[in-house]
Enzyme design. Structure first.
Site, PDB file in Angstrom:
ATOM      1  N   GLU A  42       0.849  -1.260  -0.099  1.00 20.96           N
ATOM      2  CA  GLU A  42      -0.008   0.125   0.045  1.00 20.96           C
ATOM      3  C   GLU A  42       0.927   1.367  -0.012  1.00 20.96           C
ATOM      4  OE1 GLU A  42      -3.547   1.950   3.009  1.00 20.96           O
ATOM      5  OE2 GLU A  42      -2.088   0.244   3.732  1.00 20.96           O
ATOM      6  N   LYS A 117      -9.262   2.479  -2.055  1.00 21.71           N
ATOM      7  CA  LYS A 117      -9.360   1.897  -0.674  1.00 21.71           C
ATOM      8  C   LYS A 117     -10.809   2.386  -0.160  1.00 21.71           C
ATOM      9  CE  LYS A 117      -7.157   1.170   3.672  1.00 21.71           C
ATOM     10  NZ  LYS A 117      -5.951   1.506   4.580  1.00 21.71           N
ATOM     11  N   CYS A 149      -5.383  -3.140   2.816  1.00 17.76           N
ATOM     12  CA  CYS A 149      -5.132  -3.131   4.096  1.00 17.76           C
ATOM     13  C   CYS A 149      -6.517  -3.216   5.057  1.00 17.76           C
ATOM     14  CB  CYS A 149      -4.354  -1.817   4.451  1.00 17.76           C
ATOM     15  SG  CYS A 149      -3.482  -1.868   5.909  1.00 17.76           S
TER      16      CYS A 149
END
Length: 272
Positions: A42, A117, A149
């Site tokens: 990320e 995200k 994540c």
């Protein structure tokens, strides 16, 4: 069977040129080992300490055709390698930016697409806009889905990607050591409950007060690691995705076929 390269690397906060050079080196190493797909962590082009970078995050953000896009498009074609890489994506005229991972495939002039995200956490909420789409990407080897994540803590994302036809799930992350136990549980759970291989690629190194622990691994459809880890060191981990194993696991553990969709009509207005 696709050969996957997990690029567990550190980044230099705010030094995009050095980080892109590092990414280039790892793409070359992956190609020399005949990998088909490489995944980076990320926000690997910039680093993760958002409050330190501040308004520079906008400067580092990129539209289609930006320097990251051009470089990875070129590397993907040169090395016949599908590349998954985290970066800051620029939005529209209102100044919104996204914590994104792009997908680059051989022969493309720019990225195949991006996943933004969805579940932002902590200071991310101060800087990034949340993604609203859950796409599946066609690559030369298979269809892939991406979570970033904290998204891994929400089973809905992995399930939607699986039901939408993803053959492999990728999880680029910058996960800190305080939640290492949660990392392992989430990775195993998302793989097992969907009968799918999950490629979890976490950062290593330290950034200001944040310690990243690596522990990148390819998870089997039964929720077990298929690769040894590098611990918290930099390096490449290689693993193969066996779609026959995936199909066999779904017969043995029929979580997908056994769903009771007739009972899942939830009135979301009742949920606080």
């Amino acid at each position: 069977m696709p050969k996957i390269a997990l690029a567990q690397i550190d980044t230099v906060l705010g030094d995009k040129q050095k980080n892109l050079s590092h990414i280039k080196d790892y793409c070359r190493k992956a190609a020399s080992n005949q990998a088909n797909i490489i995944c980076f962590p990320e926000l690997v082009t910039t680093g993760y300490s958002l409050d330190i970078l501040g308004t520079e995050l906008w400067t580092f953000s990129e539209l289609r055709g930006g320097e990251t896009d051009q470089l990875l498009s070129s590397l993907s074609t040169k090395f016949d390698l599908t590349i998954i890489c985290g970066f800051i994506e620029r939005g529209g005229s209102l100044g919104e930016i996204y914590n994104s991972s792009g997908v680059w495939v051989p022969g493309g002039k720019s990225w195949k697409g991006t996943f933004r995200k969805i579940h932002l956490v902590d200071s991310e909420r101060n800087w990034f806009s949340s993604g609203t789409n859950i796409p599946v990407f066609d690559t030369p080897m298979c269809k892939i889905g991406i979570m970033i994540c904290h998204d891994a803590g929400f089973p809905e994302i992995a399930r939607i990607l699986t039901l939408s036809g993803a053959d492999i799930l990728f999880l680029p992350a910058a996960w800190c050591i305080h939640y290492k136990d949660v990392w392992n549980i989430n990775c195993a759970s998302r793989a097992l409950e969907n009968g799918i291989h999950l490629v979890a690629v976490n950062r290593c190194g330290k950034e200001e007060k944040i310690n990243f622990f690596g522990d990148s691994q390819l998870i089997s459809p039964r929720g077990k690691p298929l690769t040894s880890t590098l611990g918290d060191d930099e390096g490449l981990v290689f693993g193969y995705v066996d779609f026959n194993l995936q199909a066999k696991t779904r017969l043995e553990l029929p979580y997908l076929r056994g769903r009771r969709k007739d009972l899942y009509n939830i009135d979301h207005s009742l949920i606080v």
